[in-house]
Design a protein around this motif. Structure first.
Motif, PDB file in Angstrom:
ATOM      1  N   VAL A 247       0.851  -1.192   0.000  1.00  0.00           N
ATOM      2  CA  VAL A 247       0.000   0.000   0.000  1.00  0.00           C
ATOM      3  C   VAL A 247       0.889   1.246   0.000  1.00  0.00           C
ATOM      4  N   ALA A 248       0.688   2.081  -1.007  1.00  0.00           N
ATOM      5  CA  ALA A 248       1.416   3.340  -1.109  1.00  0.00           C
ATOM      6  C   ALA A 248       0.516   4.290  -1.896  1.00  0.00           C
ATOM      7  N   PRO A 249       0.745   5.548  -1.823  1.00  0.00           N
ATOM      8  CA  PRO A 249       1.640   6.258  -0.923  1.00  0.00           C
ATOM      9  C   PRO A 249       1.109   6.260   0.518  1.00  0.00           C
ATOM     10  N   HIS A 250       2.040   6.374   1.456  1.00  0.00           N
ATOM     11  CA  HIS A 250       1.690   6.385   2.887  1.00  0.00           C
ATOM     12  C   HIS A 250       2.242   7.672   3.499  1.00  0.00           C
ATOM     13  N   THR A 251       1.343   8.648   3.737  1.00  0.00           N
ATOM     14  CA  THR A 251       1.801   9.948   4.244  1.00  0.00           C
ATOM     15  C   THR A 251       1.040  10.429   5.472  1.00  0.00           C
ATOM     16  N   SER A 252       0.082   9.619   5.943  1.00  0.00           N
ATOM     17  CA  SER A 252      -0.779  10.078   7.032  1.00  0.00           C
ATOM     18  C   SER A 252      -1.274   8.895   7.859  1.00  0.00           C
ATOM     19  N   ASN A 253      -1.569   9.144   9.132  1.00  0.00           N
ATOM     20  CA  ASN A 253      -2.193   8.110   9.957  1.00  0.00           C
ATOM     21  C   ASN A 253      -3.590   7.768   9.444  1.00  0.00           C
ATOM     22  N   TRP A 254      -4.214   8.665   8.721  1.00  0.00           N
ATOM     23  CA  TRP A 254      -5.517   8.381   8.121  1.00  0.00           C
ATOM     24  C   TRP A 254      -5.440   7.216   7.145  1.00  0.00           C
ATOM     25  N   ASP A 255      -4.275   6.991   6.548  1.00  0.00           N
ATOM     26  CA  ASP A 255      -4.112   5.872   5.618  1.00  0.00           C
ATOM     27  C   ASP A 255      -4.493   4.558   6.294  1.00  0.00           C
ATOM     28  N   PHE A 256      -4.046   4.402   7.548  1.00  0.00           N
ATOM     29  CA  PHE A 256      -4.352   3.177   8.290  1.00  0.00           C
ATOM     30  C   PHE A 256      -5.859   3.040   8.510  1.00  0.00           C
ATOM     31  N   ILE A 257      -6.479   4.100   8.963  1.00  0.00           N
ATOM     32  CA  ILE A 257      -7.909   4.059   9.287  1.00  0.00           C
ATOM     33  C   ILE A 257      -8.743   3.778   8.039  1.00  0.00           C
ATOM     34  N   ILE A 258      -8.482   4.512   6.979  1.00  0.00           N
ATOM     35  CA  ILE A 258      -9.240   4.315   5.738  1.00  0.00           C
ATOM     36  C   ILE A 258      -8.970   2.921   5.175  1.00  0.00           C
ATOM     37  N   GLY A 259      -7.718   2.524   5.162  1.00  0.00           N
ATOM     38  CA  GLY A 259      -7.361   1.198   4.659  1.00  0.00           C
ATOM     39  C   GLY A 259      -8.021   0.089   5.457  1.00  0.00           C
ATOM     40  N   LYS A 260      -7.974   0.194   6.779  1.00  0.00           N
ATOM     41  CA  LYS A 260      -8.574  -0.841   7.634  1.00  0.00           C
ATOM     42  C   LYS A 260     -10.080  -0.933   7.395  1.00  0.00           C
ATOM     43  N   LEU A 261     -10.753   0.200   7.299  1.00  0.00           N
ATOM     44  CA  LEU A 261     -12.194   0.198   7.040  1.00  0.00           C
ATOM     45  C   LEU A 261     -12.519  -0.437   5.686  1.00  0.00           C
ATOM     46  N   CYS A 262     -11.722  -0.146   4.696  1.00  0.00           N
ATOM     47  CA  CYS A 262     -11.964  -0.726   3.370  1.00  0.00           C
ATOM     48  C   CYS A 262     -11.712  -2.230   3.375  1.00  0.00           C
ATOM     49  N   PHE A 263     -10.657  -2.678   4.057  1.00  0.00           N
ATOM     50  CA  PHE A 263     -10.408  -4.124   4.155  1.00  0.00           C
ATOM     51  C   PHE A 263     -11.566  -4.814   4.861  1.00  0.00           C
ATOM     52  N   LEU A 264     -12.062  -4.205   5.923  1.00  0.00           N
ATOM     53  CA  LEU A 264     -13.213  -4.786   6.630  1.00  0.00           C
ATOM     54  C   LEU A 264     -14.437  -4.866   5.720  1.00  0.00           C
ATOM     55  N   ALA A 265     -14.648  -3.841   4.905  1.00  0.00           N
ATOM     56  CA  ALA A 265     -15.808  -3.811   4.017  1.00  0.00           C
ATOM     57  C   ALA A 265     -15.772  -4.941   2.990  1.00  0.00           C
ATOM     58  N   ILE A 266     -14.581  -5.362   2.587  1.00  0.00           N
ATOM     59  CA  ILE A 266     -14.487  -6.456   1.607  1.00  0.00           C
ATOM     60  C   ILE A 266     -14.257  -7.805   2.289  1.00  0.00           C
ATOM     61  N   GLY A 267     -14.244  -7.807   3.620  1.00  0.00           N
ATOM     62  CA  GLY A 267     -14.112  -9.061   4.355  1.00  0.00           C
ATOM     63  C   GLY A 267     -12.701  -9.596   4.435  1.00  0.00           C
ATOM     64  N   LEU A 268     -11.721  -8.739   4.302  1.00  0.00           N
ATOM     65  CA  LEU A 268     -10.320  -9.139   4.370  1.00  0.00           C
ATOM     66  C   LEU A 268      -9.738  -8.699   5.709  1.00  0.00           C
ATOM     67  N   HIS A 269      -9.009  -9.599   6.350  1.00  0.00           N
ATOM     68  CA  HIS A 269      -8.421  -9.298   7.658  1.00  0.00           C
ATOM     69  C   HIS A 269      -6.906  -9.493   7.608  1.00  0.00           C
ATOM     70  N   PRO A 270      -6.218  -8.590   6.909  1.00  0.00           N
ATOM     71  CA  PRO A 270      -4.772  -8.759   6.775  1.00  0.00           C
ATOM     72  C   PRO A 270      -4.031  -8.389   8.057  1.00  0.00           C
ATOM     73  N   LYS A 271      -2.854  -8.957   8.176  1.00  0.00           N
ATOM     74  CA  LYS A 271      -1.941  -8.556   9.238  1.00  0.00           C
ATOM     75  C   LYS A 271      -1.181  -7.341   8.724  1.00  0.00           C
ATOM     76  N   PHE A 272      -0.593  -6.582   9.641  1.00  0.00           N
ATOM     77  CA  PHE A 272       0.157  -5.398   9.232  1.00  0.00           C
ATOM     78  C   PHE A 272       1.325  -5.193  10.183  1.00  0.00           C
ATOM     79  N   LEU A 273       2.362  -4.569   9.678  1.00  0.00           N
ATOM     80  CA  LEU A 273       3.544  -4.260  10.474  1.00  0.00           C
ATOM     81  C   LEU A 273       3.399  -2.865  11.059  1.00  0.00           C
ATOM     82  N   ILE A 274       3.819  -2.736  12.315  1.00  0.00           N
ATOM     83  CA  ILE A 274       3.765  -1.437  12.980  1.00  0.00           C
ATOM     84  C   ILE A 274       4.901  -1.388  13.998  1.00  0.00           C
ATOM     85  N   LYS A 275       5.500  -0.216  14.160  1.00  0.00           N
ATOM     86  CA  LYS A 275       6.647  -0.130  15.057  1.00  0.00           C
ATOM     87  C   LYS A 275       6.263  -0.541  16.477  1.00  0.00           C
TER      88      LYS A 275
END
Length: 172
Positions: A20-48
């Motif tokens: 997933v790119a470009p990544h310039t904001s914390n909103w990317d996570f929120i919007i991305g997570k909501l979209c993954f949930l909407a399509i029924g996908l539960h991916p893992k993600f890396l975070i510091k």
């Protein structure tokens, strides 16, 4: 928020690294997570790993968060590739910039995980101008990172991040 989500890959492979790119904001996570949930996908993600403290630790783990200790490089690529190989279904989201700040060089872990796990990359983007979140295409790494990076740079330069001044396409 009037975002649309699209999945242009049908069917989705059972395992993949989702880039997933470009990544310039914390909103990317929120919007991305909501979209993954909407399509029924539960991916893992890396975070510091610094985020894995009370009260966020349990929440992040339940959402699929995998802590990354950036002061201790090594081993994570092999561990993730092995986990992918040992399961029937595994999606891992990675933002190759590794940060929300502008960087000239992408981290290569996403690519090496896909190669070692023998899984494709799913190219995904967030376009803030069009308000589209999309899993757009499947990409099979050639093994020639520099060659493939040229493709990634051209591909991701088409999308508008939340903070355009913070996104630099990868350099060669």
């Amino acid at each position: 928020m009037k975002w649309r989500y699209l999945v242009n890959v049908d069917p989705l492979p059972p395992k993949a690294v989702i880039v997933v790119a470009p990544h310039t904001s914390n909103w990317d996570f929120i919007i991305g997570k909501l979209c993954f949930l909407a399509i029924g996908l539960h991916p893992k993600f890396l975070i510091k790993k610094e985020w894995f403290i009370f009260p966020w630790k349990r929440l992040l783990q339940s959402m699929g968060g995998i802590p990354v200790d950036r002061s201790q490089p090594g081993g994570l690529i092999d561990t993730l590739a092995e986990q992918m190989q040992q399961t029937d279904s595994f999606y891992l989201v990675i933002t190759p910039e590794g940060t929300r700040k502008p960087v000239n060089h992408w981290k290569r872990g996403f690519y090496h995980i896909a190669i070692k796990a023998h899984v494709p990359l799913l190219l995904a983007y967030l376009d803030y101008k069009k308000k589209i979140a999309c899993i757009d295409q499947i990409f099979f790494p050639s093994g020639d990172y520099e060659k493939d990076l040229i493709f990634f740079a051209n591909y991701y330069s088409r999308f508008t991040p939340k903070h355009p001044e913070k996104f630099l396409p990868p350099q060669f």
